[in-house]
Design an enzyme around this catalytic site. Structure first.
Site, PDB file in Angstrom:
ATOM      1  N   LYS C  69       0.846  -1.208   0.000  1.00  0.00           N
ATOM      2  CA  LYS C  69       0.000   0.000   0.000  1.00  0.00           C
ATOM      3  C   LYS C  69       0.877   1.252   0.000  1.00  0.00           C
ATOM      4  CE  LYS C  69      -3.953   1.813   2.673  1.00  0.00           C
ATOM      5  NZ  LYS C  69      -4.788   1.598   3.869  1.00  0.00           N
ATOM      6  N   SER C 144      -9.674   1.855   3.169  1.00  0.00           N
ATOM      7  CA  SER C 144      -8.784   2.592   2.301  1.00  0.00           C
ATOM      8  C   SER C 144      -7.782   1.715   1.537  1.00  0.00           C
ATOM      9  CB  SER C 144      -8.006   3.651   3.083  1.00  0.00           C
ATOM     10  OG  SER C 144      -7.257   3.046   4.102  1.00  0.00           O
ATOM     11  N   SER C 168      -9.932  -0.672   7.294  1.00  0.00           N
ATOM     12  CA  SER C 168      -9.386  -0.448   5.956  1.00  0.00           C
ATOM     13  C   SER C 168      -8.721  -1.631   5.294  1.00  0.00           C
ATOM     14  CB  SER C 168      -8.399   0.713   5.992  1.00  0.00           C
ATOM     15  OG  SER C 168      -9.097   1.913   6.235  1.00  0.00           O
TER      16      SER C 168
END
Lengths: 478, 98, 477
Positions: C69, C144, C168
């Site tokens: 990420k 997210s 997330s």
């Protein structure tokens, strides 16, 4: 109308650790810009703080030495404000649960000893340094200082005069140097001081509007700035003007305080618990062991030097001003048991030598055992006090012991009567006029003859003995 | 309740965030909605005075490190992301201090 | 050879060891797949075509490419949190988890898309572009960590790392039909994770099946002396927990998590999963987590407060975006931050700053901290009564359409309602696929475990998975 000042001091000291508060960067002074930094003290995204144990210990020592109560828990808060020397735009500090609270320092000023209460001692990290270039539209930032460990020591507004403020700072510096917590050198920036000062009519108990004074660079500067502020505030009050609550900067060149130009509104620091540092319980046995391990503090040491060792107050006071000096003094006493004599030599010749070389006593090549040895040589009559003064200089320079120097230079004092008699006879026969003067009653003529014998022996004669020998001979002549 | 635009402007200044007038109005409305929701919940919940506030899920394992010096970052890496620099300093607009 | 990208890490390790393929083959296969389909998914913000390590690969993840990420620092690589504020930023150091991955032979494949600074549940708040759900390109993948979830679901990565502050990792895993886990707070080092909310954030695995999640967590977990919040407790043998057996495990179903207004297909799928577990010997009963309804409110007060502080450092001074020709320092701060941050980020900073500001701290922040204690106590009571896991749906609905919620803030925030309490308490949780809607959208179920009981979660999840094949289905791309 008689006014009195009400003064509180906020002092920040840099703690003498090897590495910074929350990271392993060195705390060494100087260094090229941004060369003592890492992601943590630069506040890079993703970097996290880890508390320096020694910084915590130093904070505990300080708290105990000023009689504060140490908290049961170590907890940090974030203090938020934006400034380019503050990399994270918040400072990791302590807020409503500081490391310690409610202590005091006894301060002697203008003949009176008063207790100045310490409100709190807490830990925080330092910010970087901003440099404003002449004629440039920009400022430059160096983060070497960012993350250095600081102690904030806040007094209650108990200080009554600029002189007392000066003495408070002096006392605080002495204490912190004893604890080896900080050098407290204002010129090097390891001690910074801000003052809060207000005035009130003598006898009032309330507090007037206070001004905060910053930018004082020396203890004398603090005193002068406060003297100026008192005058300014009194003038204001007497003219019926309102005293503004404001921050003022001391201008050491013009010797005035001026209001800060920046129109910052009162900061809302938005304190909240630092989430990257988990609060933890402070082991009471750790605090106890630090308490037991505290060195004898200056006041107690001074009292002991006077009461137990019989030193005059003046000597005791001078010797305790630096812990290393006091330690050296006491080390001498392990080998030589006349404290006053040792004290005289330390305050005299040794101090002069150290000053001339600009070195501390810890770097002196002559160690306590050496000085003790020299003093014993004087006592035994082997050398005179005057000779010792030369010898001690060489001992300081070279580290050799007294015995070695005396042998090398053949400096033994002549105390053997028969040898002295020989020189005395010579002096008498060579100075008939002086002898006559003496016989006629001019006692001081004897000193001249003593001097002649000293010259003949190149200063090595024991002057007291020379005196005796001459008197005997002259008496016999009568 | 009513979070007004002025409040948002004040908070934006605290946070050093430049907002357009439209942004201010929108955020004021949105904050009002969220805080209104929060306030309604607060009315329903009775929190005992003894409930301690929670800042961390678990206790510290090792809350400190030994006072040992570690190598600092090379200055090139420190400055490699700097928007403006001069020599080995970071450069920012002039700060007027006094 | 061509279908290497469809395999799991543990399958690939088996083939690698037999020497039937090389690490280079794996990287080639995955990169070609990404090149073929990422235009439709938009899960990556950057693919670095890494070179395989020379020589025989070694380590628990030898030769396995892992997508990371965009908020986890990789030294010298662009790390931007999908924000203009960090455009061009290359951190001078790597996160501890990255060092651990590399030490076990893994290869960092690329940076995945996310909601800017992790503020979001849909990946629509990325400054770059929204990522699309591989199962239905008109829908969001969740957030997210939407990019990480989407690339694993689309076989554009073998495994991925994400971060979870309020759900997330788990919510996008559920919406994309893969496995996602948030470890116990303090289990995995946060050093090098660009912080959102420091007392909530954890890095965790997003994988194709439970075994891979256990494998990846086993590599990244562990005490880190650089992170004062990481906990010094031994990392168990997670792979050894995959016994396939749930006999006797006590599973609690919290009544507050099955509410009116929940999507009926989600409700049905999760209840079927419960029935399956019961049939395999798990003891299921109802429990209560009474303060659940306050979780979203508490979360948005506390997490935005911490976030507003964590994002203060993005000021244009040392790194990231700086506005052009600042007039003075105030102008530089305000314009830099006004330009660099997106709308949701600004919103959260304002909310967070507000609740910390003078006059509001007690009413909001302090109160929220107290309610956080109550929520944690709810979990302590249930686990204290002997339950091994708590089972809930991961998300109240399957993936919603792009743009559907972005204008209704509260509804966006409420999509985290089942995952948020876990971060408030700091316990561990895993999401596993448990079905599909009639229209083919994945549904996930969440298993919540006590502090440092990830082993039990892996055991129950793996046992469930072994009796289903949801995880074997792939989106048509």
């Amino acid at each position: 109308m008689d006014y009195e000042p009400v003064i509180g001091l906020e002092v920040h000291v840099q703690v003498k650790t090897a590495s910074k508060m929350f990271c392993g960067c060195t705390t060494e002074f100087g260094g090229p810009p941004n060369s003592h930094t890492c992601p943590v003290c630069l506040g890079f995204p993703g970097a996290l703080p880890v508390l320096n144990r020694k910084a915590l210990i130093c904070a505990i020592k300080t708290a105990l030495a000023v009689g504060c109560k140490v908290s049961g828990e170590v907890k940090f808060h974030r203090k938020s404000y934006f400034y380019p020397d503050l990399p994270k735009d918040y400072q990791v500090s302590q807020y409503d649960e500081p490391l310690s609270e409610n202590g005091k320092i006894d301060v002697l000023a203008e003949g009176k000893t008063r207790a100045i209460r310490i409100k709190r001692v807490h830990m925080e990290e330092d910010a970087g340094k901003l440099i404003h270039e002449e004629g440039e539209n920009s400022s430059l930032v160096d983060f070497n200082r960012s993350g250095m460990p600081l102690l904030e020591i806040v007094s209650e507004p108990d200080i009554n005069s600029p002189e007392e403020a000066y003495q408070y700072l002096t006392k605080l510096k002495l204490l912190l140097r004893y604890l080896d917590v900080s050098d407290c050198d204002m010129e090097k920036g390891s001690l910074r001081c801000d003052a809060n000062i207000s005035i009130r009519k003598k006898g009032d108990t309330g507090l007037g509007t206070k001004a905060e004074v910053k930018n004082m660079n020396s203890f004398k500067g603090v005193k002068s700035a406060l003297e100026y502020e008192i005058e300014r505030q009194v003038k204001c009050a007497e003219a019926g003007e309102r005293i503004m609550m404001e921050t003022r900067l001391w201008d050491p060149a013009r010797c005035v305080t001026v209001p800060m130009r920046s129109k910052e509104e009162a900061h809302d620091y938005r304190y909240f618990p630092e989430p990257d540092l988990v609060p933890f319980a402070l082991d009471p046995s750790l605090v106890e062991s630090e308490r037991r391990g505290l060195p004898e503090l200056p006041e107690a040491k001074k009292a002991r030097f006077i009461g137990v060792l019989g030193l005059p107050e003046y000597d005791a006071d001078v010797l305790v001003q630096e812990k290393d000096n006091a330690d050296y003094f006491e080390a001498c006493l392990e080998y030589y048991d006349k404290p006053k004599i040792v004290s005289n030599w330390l305050m005299g010749e040794v101090a002069a030598f150290l000053n001339s070389k600009g070195i501390p006593i810890t770097e002196l090549k002559m160690r306590p055992q050496g000085l003790a040895g020299l003093l014993r040589e004087i006592d035994s009559g082997k050398i005179s006090g005057k000779m010792a003064k030369d010898i001690v200089l060489e001992m300081c320079e070279s580290g050799k012991d007294a015995g070695a120097i005396i042998s090398e230079k053949g400096l033994s004092q002549i105390s053997d009567t028969s040898e002295l008699e020989k020189f005395a006879d010579e002096a008498i026969s060579e100075n008939a006029k002086t002898v006559e003067d003496f016989m006629k009653g001019k006692d001081s003529a004897l000193m001249f003859l003593v001097g002649q014998v000293m010259k003949k022996t190149r200063g090595k004669a024991n002057p007291a003995m020379v005196n005796e020998v001459l008197r005997k001979k002259l008496a016999a002549k009568k | 309740m009513g979070i007004k635009d002025d409040k948002v402007k004040y908070v934006a200044r605290l946070a050093r965030l430049k907002l357009t007038d439209d942004e201010v109005s929108l955020i004021a409305k949105q904050l009002d909605g969220i805080l209104g929701y929060v306030d309604k919940l607060k009315e329903r919940l009775d929190i005992s005075k003894d409930t301690p506030p929670m800042s961390h899920p678990n206790a510290a394992s090792n809350p400190f490190r030994e006072d040992r010096v570690r190598a600092s970052s090379p200055v090139e890496s420190v400055l490699s992301n700097a928007p403006q620099k001069k020599g080995n300093f970071i450069k920012v607009p002039r700060i007027i201090e006094e | 050879m061509e279908n290497l990208y469809t395999l799991t890490a543990h399958e690939l390790l088996g083939i690698l060891d037999k020497k039937s393929v090389s690490p280079e083959d794996i990287i080639e296969s995955v990169c070609s797949r990404a090149a073929a389909v990422d235009a439709k998914v938009k899960g990556y913000v950057n693919i670095d075509r890494p070179r395989a390590a020379s020589g025989a690969p070694s380590g628990k993840l030898r030769g396995i490419p892992v997508a990371v990420k965009d908020n986890i620092c990789v030294e010298g690589e662009l790390t931007t949190c999908a924000s203009k504020m960090l455009s061009g930023f290359r951190p001078p150091y790597s996160a501890t988890v990255i060092e651990k991955l590399k030490a076990e032979g893994a290869v960092v494949l690329g940076r995945t898309n996310m909601d800017e600074f992790a503020f979001g549940s849909s990946c629509e708040y990325s400054a770059y572009f929204p990522t699309l759900n591989p199962w239905d390109a008109s829908r969001i993948p969740g957030g997210s960590s939407g990019g990480s979830a989407a690339v694993v679901a689309a076989d554009e990565a073998i495994m991925a790392l994400g971060s979870d502050t309020g759900g997330s990792i788990r919510q996008p895993a559920a919406l994309c039909g893969i496995v996602g886990m948030k470890p116990t707070y303090g289990r995995v080092s946060r050093y090098g994770l660009i912080a959102f909310a420091s007392s909530f954030d954890q890095i965790g695995p997003l994988t194709k099946d439970v075994r891979d999640a256990a494998l990846l967590l086993g590599v990244i977990a562990g005490y880190d002396e650089k992170d004062s919040t990481s906990v010094n407790t031994p990392v168990p043998d997670y792979l050894g927990c995959l016994t396939g057996d749930v006999k006797g495990m006590k599973i609690g179903i919290p009544k507050e998590y099955f509410v009116d207004g929940m999507d009926k297909e989600v409700d049905a799928a999760v209840r079927e999963a419960v029935a399956l577990l019961e049939s395999k010997g798990a003891k299921v009963s109802e429990v209560s987590l009474p303060h659940t309804e306050y979780a979203v409110a508490v979360y948005y007060i506390l997490s935005t407060a911490e976030a507003s502080s964590n994002l203060a450092r993005f000021d244009g001074v040392q790194y990231g975006h700086r506005c052009e020709n600042p007039g003075n320092i105030l102008d530089m701060y305000e314009r830099t931050r006004g330009e660099g941050f997106g709308a949701e980020t600004k919103r959260r900073i304002i909310l967070g700053t507000y609740v910390l500001s003078s006059g509001y701290y007690d009413a909001y922040y302090l109160k929220a901290q107290k309610v956080r204690t109550l929520i944690k106590n709810d979990f302590d009571k249930v686990f204290g009564a002997g339950f091994d896991c708590i089972l809930t749906p991961t998300s109240p609905t399957p993936a919603f359409k792009v743009g559907e919620r972005s204008s209704n803030l509260l509804s966006m925030y409420l999509s985290d309602i089942f995952t948020i309490s876990v971060n408030l308490a700091g316990v561990s949780a895993i999401s596993v696929p448990c079905g599909f809607t009639k229209s083919g959208l994945p549904i996930g179920m969440q298993l919540i475990g006590d502090y440092f009981e990830e082993g039990k979660l892996f055991r129950a999840a793996h046992a469930y998975e072994s009796h289903t094949d949801w995880h074997k289905r792939s989106p048509k791309l």
